[in-house]
Motif scaffolding. Sequence first.
Motif, short mmCIF file in Angstrom:
data_model
loop_
_atom_site.label_atom_id
_atom_site.label_comp_id
_atom_site.label_asym_id
_atom_site.label_seq_id
_atom_site.Cartn_x
_atom_site.Cartn_y
_atom_site.Cartn_z
N PRO A 66 0.81 -1.23 0.00
CA PRO A 66 0.00 0.00 0.00
C PRO A 66 0.84 1.27 0.00
O PRO A 66 0.41 2.30 -0.56
CB PRO A 66 -0.84 -0.13 1.27
CG PRO A 66 -0.91 -1.60 1.53
CD PRO A 66 0.41 -2.14 1.08
N TRP A 67 2.00 1.24 0.65
CA TRP A 67 2.82 2.45 0.67
C TRP A 67 3.26 2.86 -0.73
O TRP A 67 3.48 4.04 -0.99
CB TRP A 67 4.04 2.23 1.58
CG TRP A 67 4.94 1.10 1.16
CD1 TRP A 67 5.98 1.16 0.30
CD2 TRP A 67 4.83 -0.27 1.56
NE1 TRP A 67 6.56 -0.08 0.15
CE2 TRP A 67 5.87 -0.98 0.91
CE3 TRP A 67 3.97 -0.96 2.43
CZ2 TRP A 67 6.06 -2.36 1.09
CZ3 TRP A 67 4.18 -2.32 2.60
CH2 TRP A 67 5.21 -3.00 1.93
N SER A 68 3.41 1.89 -1.65
CA SER A 68 3.81 2.25 -3.02
C SER A 68 2.68 3.00 -3.72
O SER A 68 2.94 3.90 -4.53
CB SER A 68 4.20 1.01 -3.81
OG SER A 68 3.08 0.18 -4.11
N VAL A 69 1.42 2.65 -3.40
CA VAL A 69 0.29 3.37 -3.97
C VAL A 69 0.26 4.80 -3.44
O VAL A 69 0.10 5.78 -4.20
CB VAL A 69 -1.04 2.65 -3.64
CG1 VAL A 69 -2.23 3.43 -4.21
CG2 VAL A 69 -1.02 1.23 -4.17
N LEU A 70 0.44 4.95 -2.13
CA LEU A 70 0.41 6.29 -1.52
C LEU A 70 1.54 7.15 -2.05
O LEU A 70 1.35 8.35 -2.33
CB LEU A 70 0.48 6.16 0.00
CG LEU A 70 -0.69 5.43 0.67
CD1 LEU A 70 -0.44 5.27 2.15
CD2 LEU A 70 -2.00 6.17 0.40
N ARG A 71 2.73 6.57 -2.20
CA ARG A 71 3.87 7.33 -2.72
C ARG A 71 3.60 7.80 -4.15
O ARG A 71 3.86 8.96 -4.50
CB ARG A 71 5.13 6.47 -2.68
CG ARG A 71 6.39 7.23 -3.13
CD ARG A 71 7.59 6.30 -3.24
NE ARG A 71 7.38 5.29 -4.26
CZ ARG A 71 7.35 3.98 -4.03
NH1 ARG A 71 7.52 3.50 -2.80
NH2 ARG A 71 7.15 3.13 -5.02
N ALA A 72 3.06 6.91 -4.98
CA ALA A 72 2.80 7.27 -6.37
C ALA A 72 1.70 8.32 -6.46
O ALA A 72 1.76 9.23 -7.32
CB ALA A 72 2.43 6.03 -7.17
N ARG A 73 0.70 8.22 -5.61
CA ARG A 73 -0.33 9.26 -5.59
C ARG A 73 0.28 10.62 -5.23
O ARG A 73 -0.10 11.66 -5.81
CB ARG A 73 -1.42 8.91 -4.59
CG ARG A 73 -2.36 7.81 -5.04
CD ARG A 73 -3.41 7.51 -3.97
NE ARG A 73 -4.33 6.47 -4.41
CZ ARG A 73 -5.31 5.98 -3.65
NH1 ARG A 73 -5.47 6.44 -2.40
NH2 ARG A 73 -6.11 5.04 -4.12
N GLY A 74 1.22 10.60 -4.30
CA GLY A 74 1.90 11.85 -3.96
C GLY A 74 2.66 12.42 -5.15
O GLY A 74 2.67 13.64 -5.38
N GLU A 75 3.32 11.56 -5.92
CA GLU A 75 4.02 12.01 -7.12
C GLU A 75 3.05 12.62 -8.12
O GLU A 75 3.35 13.65 -8.75
CB GLU A 75 4.77 10.85 -7.77
CG GLU A 75 5.95 10.33 -6.96
CD GLU A 75 7.08 11.33 -6.88
OE1 GLU A 75 7.20 12.18 -7.77
OE2 GLU A 75 7.84 11.29 -5.88
N LEU A 76 1.89 12.00 -8.28
CA LEU A 76 0.91 12.54 -9.22
C LEU A 76 0.38 13.89 -8.74
O LEU A 76 0.23 14.83 -9.55
CB LEU A 76 -0.24 11.55 -9.40
CG LEU A 76 -1.36 12.01 -10.36
CD1 LEU A 76 -0.81 12.26 -11.77
CD2 LEU A 76 -2.49 10.98 -10.41
N ARG A 77 0.10 14.00 -7.45
CA ARG A 77 -0.35 15.30 -6.92
C ARG A 77 0.69 16.38 -7.17
O ARG A 77 0.35 17.53 -7.52
CB ARG A 77 -0.67 15.19 -5.43
CG ARG A 77 -1.96 14.45 -5.12
CD ARG A 77 -2.39 14.67 -3.68
NE ARG A 77 -1.43 14.09 -2.75
CZ ARG A 77 -1.49 12.84 -2.29
NH1 ARG A 77 -2.49 12.06 -2.67
NH2 ARG A 77 -0.59 12.38 -1.43
#
Length: 375
Positions: A66-77
């Motif tokens: 799950p942390w990889s999803v959260l990190r990638a969402r942060g990159e997109l933001r």
Amino acid sequence: MRVLHVYSGNLFGGVETLLLTLARERASAAALSHEFALCFDGRLSRQLASEGAVIHRLGEVRFSRPWSVLRARGELRAVLRRQPTDVVVCHSPWSHAAFGPAIARARRPLVFFLHDAVQGRHWLERWASRTRPDVVVCNSRYTAGTIPNMFPAAASRVVHLPVAPGAPSGGVEERRRTRARLGATEEDVVVIQVSRLERWKGHALHLDALARVRHLPRWRCWIVGGAQRPSEQQYLEELQAQAARSGIADRVRFLGQRDDVPSLLAAADVHCQPNTGPEPFGITFVEALYAGLPVVTTAMGGALEIVDERCGLLVPPDAGALAAGLERLLLSAEERARLGAAAPGRAQQLCDPGARLADLARAFEVAVASRSATP
């Protein structure tokens, strides 16, 4: 209009072909500016880079981490904060589940691009369905019929995919050289299948039908497409064994992943992909039509929106029926020529890049208007 396309990017098939077309056909739709946000490096990112496309790398995502999803969402933001973006497009339930919530929270117009039929039961589809898009773009009427399984109340538009004609062939001499390299003479009739190595693409059915016409002289078959997963490698080995058991191994060549598909299509005589499951759309059918090849496929899914009696044969998913259709074309140069003559016009009518990109622009405008009207 500045459009950001969000996708995984780790494999290569129809979605990836569309994204490359968007990068290549900039002149066909000057009103649209496309950029790409990808999670994985691979063939898609390399080819987009070679076209001069802007690529934003979000980092590898594994839903089991799950942390990889959260990190990638942060990159997109961060991407969305750095630059103005008019529309964000998530391709596939995977991308929409991973990034739809972040896009919605950023209050950017959100498009879900539906590339395959959905049932709404897979956990990814259920997760993705929690974030309603401003509009759903569907690649066929067939896939559009499944939208209510995920988004019962969403606005939607059907846009057949933009497909550009292959690069002009080198004519008769290049055709002769290509065929000679692959063991085919000018007198042979070459049947080609270009597709992912997935069971529902119908390779086994294709080989079964060819085994039933092995008594006919002077035909060859080229199977184009390489294994991208361990399961596909196993499937390839099964197909090779099937060809050997059927006594046609000397007439069937498995060519693997190729970068010269337009040349291979130009050197072939018939395109056959007898799906055993519905094709969501069928870019490979359109590419074959542009090359002037009659298309033989099964009467289901998106193929029904592409192939008709003017440019090909639609048959039941049955080896006997498929063999009869292939035999008809193997024996008649006149029938191949008649169907092939109508093929490029059919492809252009359905998938002319300029026309379809204009349709996409209108669909994106619906998303913008919908988001603007949302309090």
